[in-house]
Design an enzyme around this catalytic site. Structure first.
Site, PDB file in Angstrom:
ATOM      1  N   ARG B 253      38.352  49.117  31.767  1.00 31.56           N
ATOM      2  CA  ARG B 253      39.383  48.082  31.782  1.00 31.56           C
ATOM      3  C   ARG B 253      39.378  47.415  30.413  1.00 31.56           C
ATOM      4  O   ARG B 253      38.409  46.767  30.036  1.00 31.56           O
ATOM      5  CB  ARG B 253      39.008  47.064  32.873  1.00 31.56           C
ATOM      6  CG  ARG B 253      40.073  46.084  33.261  1.00 31.56           C
ATOM      7  CD  ARG B 253      39.449  44.978  34.127  1.00 31.56           C
ATOM      8  NE  ARG B 253      38.713  44.041  33.310  1.00 31.56           N
ATOM      9  CZ  ARG B 253      37.656  43.348  33.702  1.00 31.56           C
ATOM     10  NH1 ARG B 253      37.173  43.474  34.915  1.00 31.56           N
ATOM     11  NH2 ARG B 253      37.071  42.509  32.876  1.00 31.56           N
ATOM     12  N   HIS B 257      39.842  40.781  33.441  1.00 29.53           N
ATOM     13  CA  HIS B 257      40.245  41.153  34.802  1.00 29.53           C
ATOM     14  C   HIS B 257      41.695  40.782  35.085  1.00 29.53           C
ATOM     15  O   HIS B 257      42.451  41.550  35.660  1.00 29.53           O
ATOM     16  CB  HIS B 257      39.325  40.469  35.816  1.00 29.53           C
ATOM     17  CG  HIS B 257      39.793  40.597  37.228  1.00 29.53           C
ATOM     18  ND1 HIS B 257      39.711  41.784  37.923  1.00 29.53           N
ATOM     19  CD2 HIS B 257      40.375  39.708  38.079  1.00 29.53           C
ATOM     20  CE1 HIS B 257      40.214  41.616  39.141  1.00 29.53           C
ATOM     21  NE2 HIS B 257      40.628  40.371  39.259  1.00 29.53           N
ATOM     22  N   TYR B 266      30.834  37.971  29.781  1.00 29.28           N
ATOM     23  CA  TYR B 266      30.024  38.973  30.484  1.00 29.28           C
ATOM     24  C   TYR B 266      30.007  40.358  29.844  1.00 29.28           C
ATOM     25  O   TYR B 266      29.369  41.276  30.336  1.00 29.28           O
ATOM     26  CB  TYR B 266      30.429  39.065  31.962  1.00 29.28           C
ATOM     27  CG  TYR B 266      31.895  39.374  32.212  1.00 29.28           C
ATOM     28  CD1 TYR B 266      32.377  40.677  32.112  1.00 29.28           C
ATOM     29  CD2 TYR B 266      32.791  38.365  32.560  1.00 29.28           C
ATOM     30  CE1 TYR B 266      33.714  40.961  32.349  1.00 29.28           C
ATOM     31  CE2 TYR B 266      34.131  38.642  32.806  1.00 29.28           C
ATOM     32  CZ  TYR B 266      34.592  39.947  32.696  1.00 29.28           C
ATOM     33  OH  TYR B 266      35.909  40.229  32.929  1.00 29.28           O
TER      34      TYR B 266
HETATM   35  C1  TPP Z   1      37.916  41.169  50.013  1.00 25.31           C
HETATM   36  C2  TPP Z   1      38.091  40.645  48.619  1.00 25.31           C
HETATM   37  N1  TPP Z   1      37.085  39.993  48.043  1.00 25.31           N
HETATM   38  C3  TPP Z   1      37.218  39.497  46.797  1.00 25.31           C
HETATM   39  C4  TPP Z   1      38.363  39.667  46.096  1.00 25.31           C
HETATM   40  C5  TPP Z   1      38.517  39.084  44.676  1.00 25.31           C
HETATM   41  N2  TPP Z   1      38.587  40.172  43.719  1.00 25.31           N
HETATM   42  C6  TPP Z   1      39.768  40.648  43.286  1.00 25.31           C
HETATM   43  S1  TPP Z   1      39.588  41.983  42.312  1.00 25.31           S
HETATM   44  C7  TPP Z   1      37.912  41.924  42.408  1.00 25.31           C
HETATM   45  C8  TPP Z   1      37.074  42.928  41.692  1.00 25.31           C
HETATM   46  C9  TPP Z   1      37.490  44.322  42.020  1.00 25.31           C
HETATM   47  O1  TPP Z   1      36.701  45.194  41.304  1.00 25.31           O
HETATM   48  P1  TPP Z   1      36.937  46.754  41.382  1.00 25.31           P
HETATM   49  O2  TPP Z   1      37.037  47.176  42.794  1.00 25.31           O
HETATM   50  O3  TPP Z   1      35.921  47.426  40.555  1.00 25.31           O
HETATM   51  O4  TPP Z   1      38.395  46.959  40.769  1.00 25.31           O
HETATM   52  P2  TPP Z   1      38.882  46.615  39.297  1.00 25.31           P
HETATM   53  O5  TPP Z   1      39.459  45.232  39.350  1.00 25.31           O
HETATM   54  O6  TPP Z   1      37.701  46.697  38.404  1.00 25.31           O
HETATM   55  O7  TPP Z   1      39.904  47.628  38.978  1.00 25.31           O
HETATM   56  C10 TPP Z   1      37.518  40.859  43.208  1.00 25.31           C
HETATM   57  C11 TPP Z   1      36.118  40.501  43.508  1.00 25.31           C
HETATM   58  C12 TPP Z   1      39.397  40.356  46.737  1.00 25.31           C
HETATM   59  N3  TPP Z   1      40.560  40.585  46.157  1.00 25.31           N
HETATM   60  N4  TPP Z   1      39.223  40.847  47.989  1.00 25.31           N
END
Ligand code: TPP
Ligand code: TPP
Ligand code: MG
Ligand code: MG
Lengths: 327, 335, 327, 335
Positions: B253, B257, B266
């Site tokens: 990425r 975020h 981080y």
């Molecule tokens: C059930 C839930 N918990 C927390 C969140 C908050 N949240 C949104 S994206 C994210 C991280 C997702 O990481 P990853 O699955 O690796 O996908 P990336 O964003 O890196 O593409 C979090 C913790 C959420 N959307 N849904």
């Protein structure tokens, strides 16, 4: 018309809909060869095969989530949750997904599915096989929550639920499966969701309730009749949508209202019903609106005397009715 | 020069014409440029939120390109702008979504940016709680199987999201019923701020497939032709009734975020810069250039076209009307 | 006393308890180096290290379940759920496990833990970053549900929650983190859970509410004061346990009650409050009990004008107050 | 006869004395006989519900025997009568639980049979929703790590339950933090009526461990010494800070799922009979006999002692007092 058990009426609705609509199917734990732990789906795998009567892995969020995806593609899943207590792992799928699919997609994607689950106590089910969890869902727009109290309604409302274009939770009191029987129309039978039914016409007090408690209230009313007290009884049949008009009308009818549910009192559906009346019929009241529910403890105990202490029964309801009538 | 010849024909070996790989490239660029515009709009206060695809457009477009959007379905996650464009949404659709306008085909202005979904485009509506779409995709695949239809469903998610129960339950269901679904994990090494090694202890998320009885494949997400190849294999298996595949595309990425994040606390700038050098788009550009398909002129004309399209789309969306406030009350249930 | 932001008061409580009690620790998503997506835990990993400020995998049921196990062994976990909307995957662990651990084990095993989560709308969070989910939990005996409206309460109630021997859900309105500041006691500061606070003394109408809506109601009351209407405002501070006495007293005080919450109306906490009054203070009422809540739609939209349509604000509350006063 | 000598010393090689293996055997028998008594009580209308351990006592006792109940903790599931007895509950405790009496150490009569839990015995209180105990055990192990204590936590569950999200989330958390916890899957080939192949598509549930970065071990549950051995290995790893292990013990449920079930509709009598012949208790009995440890006389005296104990326990529990109805209101919160 045939006199049928509550459980058979439920199966009837599923079988009839599956015969007439190939997109309807059932899925859940042990619903195939085993016919469900309560035998609601008994015999169905023999008629419809294991693809339309599908035993799933033991994973409720998966069951509901898969059903949502199938529903999105136009199938009409009926998911059985073995006990309503075990619906909790699927709450995210139900509330975040099923309930919001139509809304969030601006009416593009939909979720025509039914989730059936047995609830309620009095059967030595202890903490995790006795709960009433309808209060978790009656607050969630996008869902419908249906709780039939007669075999005829069970068939008619389940048929309506299966045909409904939106997700419907269909809660069946497990104590009623084999204890309730009544006249059920043989062919197609649809009871629209959202209309309460007056089960008894009376003039002194009104009892508003649903599920097994309808029967207990009826018994209590018989008792009170002998004492010269006339009871009006409203069976809600669905708690989402709530039939507000019927609630307000029945409250106005007698001016004295008792709301009854097996579920614990604080935060239960009774609060909403009471609040509707306090908002829309306050000056028609002759007594405080009384709610009677289970005690505010986590759930029913296994020990029989503790279970009896928790559970409502006709006598406890009659006591509340008497006190209200005397007010 | 034999090696070179071989290298240059990789896409042809995969059955891709020059026009097709150019189209793939254009889609990736389009995703990147739309994304960059979103940040501009956000930083200038015009849209309140951006969640970005930057760095992941390559594997996204490659994966989607392997599907047939007229037949197949996608249940993408919030970063999948590349997938959504490859499935037929236009930049205008996307900007209408970003600006939350009435015409937004994804949600009519109801959902946050990145929450795609439109039946017309064969894209299932997505929500914010991660991983819930995984069982949905399995249910869509179940519908294909039950009806004897041949469509395949693609579902994507981040590596962090592969730790949710719904991932497990969805994969297991699909494995038991051998359903035509492809689980596409975009492993970008972070879940917001939490690095991979605090999310999972296994070597590869793809290792989890064995526990569901189907193949797991790790692929370098920056090698888009390889992504395309493993997707094609997976689609073939799915259509042949051989069941699901879990594909883990190793990617990165490049942005924080979301527009609410600050990634400097981080991870290091060096790490990000290093990833930028391996960016799938750049790697693919070089490939296309070496293959003689992408001339500088061509590149310029593609970019100009995209800029124009994006300008037009931005303007259109910016001037488009909002849903009426009272429309809040609509579509809770069917009429 | 120091004037502090709501968000800083929350951090204060955690830091102070962690300094004095080594069994207290925090866990959740992005709470370490990132300091939480709202920065509530900012700086804490630097002081307490990554074991006591633990970034977890992205899995809410796991977070809560692990916290329950740790709590069973005597640790005192504070689990952060990133947005209350994402508490739903953990509902089974919260309701089946945390809420019932003490009860089911007959007082043998316990669950002294806190679950903190930001809730509420008005911040462009759309459907899944704006919800109020307290109504799911105020019906569950075994849980406590706390929703502070001031910085001082945030500190005092969170301190009480951390020290509480039972599971406490602690919901923080995200719109208040940086918009609310008030005098916060510097050292130890404990506000007992279960006591509502009168925020304004008045004679014409009573508003019962909690969270951000307390502030909106106060603003509305200022407005109404100019019009000669005197408002009594009760801030519930916790919705489980509910301070029944304070509810009944404040209702009796003016005879006219408006219950306000941001959450949608049907099935919301307002129903319970209204029902309590209708049961225990009916004859002290001079007007129907009015509830004002969000519309009964699945959640707030992203589009700003739709979001405004959904959200309550001082003007909308003032309108309801005026109508009630005029009744 | 060399082979025999080797065979006969298996328990000694594991560091188990003759007395210890006899104790293991006695515990297994005790579990079996308590269970049988429960069915009698149920069929004669004295207790409303039974959920059975029959067929699984061997691996249960072997697993528990590898632990140190004065130090270690267990988060067992409803079939784990063998574990509970090995952790120090007496048949009397168990019957008090079955009869839901006030003195029931597990729940004071509140929970259904098979819902164990008592702090004194280092047994975490369990609920009915399956798999929720898995993250709990991980949390207990986290407490050990955070406090620098050396106890290990055992958690068990059926193979069907390994499909719940909580299994996945618990295992993953434990893997990432290398916690001293042992995941013990009792694979009895059915989840109520649903056979293994409709529950999982992988070859072994233990295959899932790789996805969490720790070892998965399949063991023949009917070979109790082997179960003991793999448990000892896992405990050693846990105490050494090397993290969790997933052990899958292949076993069989000899009874219907519970007293409310009828297993004839979903499996054949032949299959059950076949499993009975391989029953761990019988296999272990033969081992002990061949090793010269278990004489017929000894067997009789053990059984007589157990019968006496079980009679006494049944009678005690049957006559014990119920909790008061009003006690329903107690212990919702701390006083
Ligand atoms: C059930 C839930 N918990 C927390 C969140 C908050 N949240 C949104 S994206 C994210 C991280 C997702 O990481 P990853 O699955 O690796 O996908 P990336 O964003 O890196 O593409 C979090 C913790 C959420 N959307 N849904
Ligand atoms: C969440 C949840 N769903 C359903 C049930 C009902 N149920 C009780 S035991 C069981 C089967 C469990 O199978 P398995 O995990 O293989 O364990 P076994 O009983 O075979 O030992 C089911 C479906 C439950 N207890 N919890
Ligand atoms: Mg990621
Ligand atoms: Mg099993």
């Amino acid at each position: 018309m045939t006199v049928k058990l509550y459980i058979d009426a439920i199966r009837d609705a599923m079988v009839q809909e599956m015969r007439s609509d190939p997109s309807v199917f059932v899925l859940g734990e042990d619903i195939g060869l085993r016919g469900g732990v309560f035998r609601v789906t008994q015999g169905m795998i023999e008629e419809f095969g294991e693809q339309r009567v599908m035993d799933t892995p033991l994973a409720e969020s998966g069951i509901v989530g898969v059903a949502i995806g199938a529903a999105a593609m136009g199938l009409k899943p009926i998911a059985e949750i073995q006990f309503v207590d075990f619906i909790l792992p699927a709450v995210n799928q139900i509330i975040s997904e099923a309930a919001k699919m139509r809304y969030r997609s601006n009416d593009d994607w939909t979720c025509p599915m039914v989730i059936r689950a047995p609830f309620g106590g009095g059967v030595h089910g202890a903490l995790y096989h006795s709960q009433s969890l309808e209060a978790m869902f009656y607050h969630i727009p996008g869902l419908k929550v249906v709780i039939p109290s007669t075999a005829a309604d069970a068939k008619g409302l389940l048929t309506a639920a299966i045909r409904d274009p939106d997700p419907v939770l269909f809660f069946e009191h497990k104590g009623m499966y084999r204890s309730i029987r009544d006249d059920v129309p043989d062919g197609e039978h649809v009871v629209p969701i959202g209309q309460a039914a007056v089960r008894r016409v009376g003039t002194d007090i009104t009892v508003i309730t649903y599920g097994l408690m309808v029967h207990y209230a009826m018994q209590a009313a018989d008792e009170l009749e002998k004492e010269g007290i006339s009871t009006h009884i409203l069976d809600l049949r669905s708690i989402l949508p709530l039939d507000k008009q019927a609630i307000v009308d029945s409250a106005k009818k007698t001016g004295k209202v008792l709301v009854v549910h097996e579920d614990n009192k604080t935060g239960g559906v009774g609060g909403e019903i009471s609040a509707i009346i306090a908002e829309e019929a306050l000056f028609d009241l002759d007594a405080p609106i009384v709610r009677l529910g289970g005690p505010d403890v986590p759930a029913m105990a296994f020990n029989a005397s503790m279970e009896r202490f928790y559970m409502l029964n006709p006598a406890k309801i009659a006591d509340s009715m008497r006190a209200l009538a005397a007010f | 020069m034999k090696g070179d010849t071989k290298l240059l024909s990789r896409h042809q070996e995969l059955g891709l014409t020059d026009d097709q790989v150019l189209r793939m490239y254009e889609l990736m660029l389009s995703a990147r440029m739309v994304d960059e515009r979103m940040w501009l709009l956000n930083r200038s206060g015009k849209i309140p939120f951006v969640v970005s695809c930057q760095g992941q457009e390559g594997p996204q477009v490659a994966a989607a390109f392997a599907m047939d959007p007229s037949v197949d379905y996608a249940a993408p996650y919030y970063r999948d702008l590349g997938v959504v464009l490859a499935f037929g949404q236009t930049p205008r659709d996307v900007f209408l979504h970003m600006f939350a306008r009435a015409e937004d085909p994804n949600s009519g202005g109801r959902q946050m940016p990145g929450h795609y979904g439109s039946k017309k485009h064969h894209i299932l509506s997505g929500s914010s709680p991660v991983s819930t779409q995984i069982p949905h995709a399995v249910g869509m695949a179940l519908a294909a199987k039950m009806r004897g239809e041949s469509f395949v469903t693609y579902v994507s998610f981040g590596e962090g999201s592969s730790n949710q129960g719904d991932f497990h339950e969805g994969c297991n269901f699909a494995g038991v019923h051998k359903l035509p679904v492809i689980f596409f994990c975009e492993n970008n090494r972070y879940a917001i701020s939490v690095p991979l090694q605090k999310q999972v202890a296994c070597e590869h998320v793809a290792d989890r497939a064995i526990g569901y009885g189907f193949p797991g494949v790790v692929v370098d997400g920056n090698d888009v032709l390889e992504v395309y190849r493993v997707m094609k294999d997976a689609i073939l298996r799915a259509r042949n009734g051989q069941g699901p595949t879990l594909i883990e595309a190793m990617t990165y990425r490049l942005t924080p975020h979301s527009s609410d994040d600050d990634d400097r606390v981080y991870r290091t700038k060096e790490e990000v810069d290093e990833a930028k050098r391996n960016d799938a788009i750049a790697v693919f550009r070089t490939y296309l250039q070496n293959a003689g398909i992408l001339t500088e002129q061509r590149e310029t004309s593609i970019k100009n076209k995209l800029v124009e399209q994006i300008n037009e789309a931005t303007e259109y969306a910016q001037n488009a009307i909002d849903p009426s406030p009272e429309s809040t009350l609509l579509h809770v249930y069917a009429n």
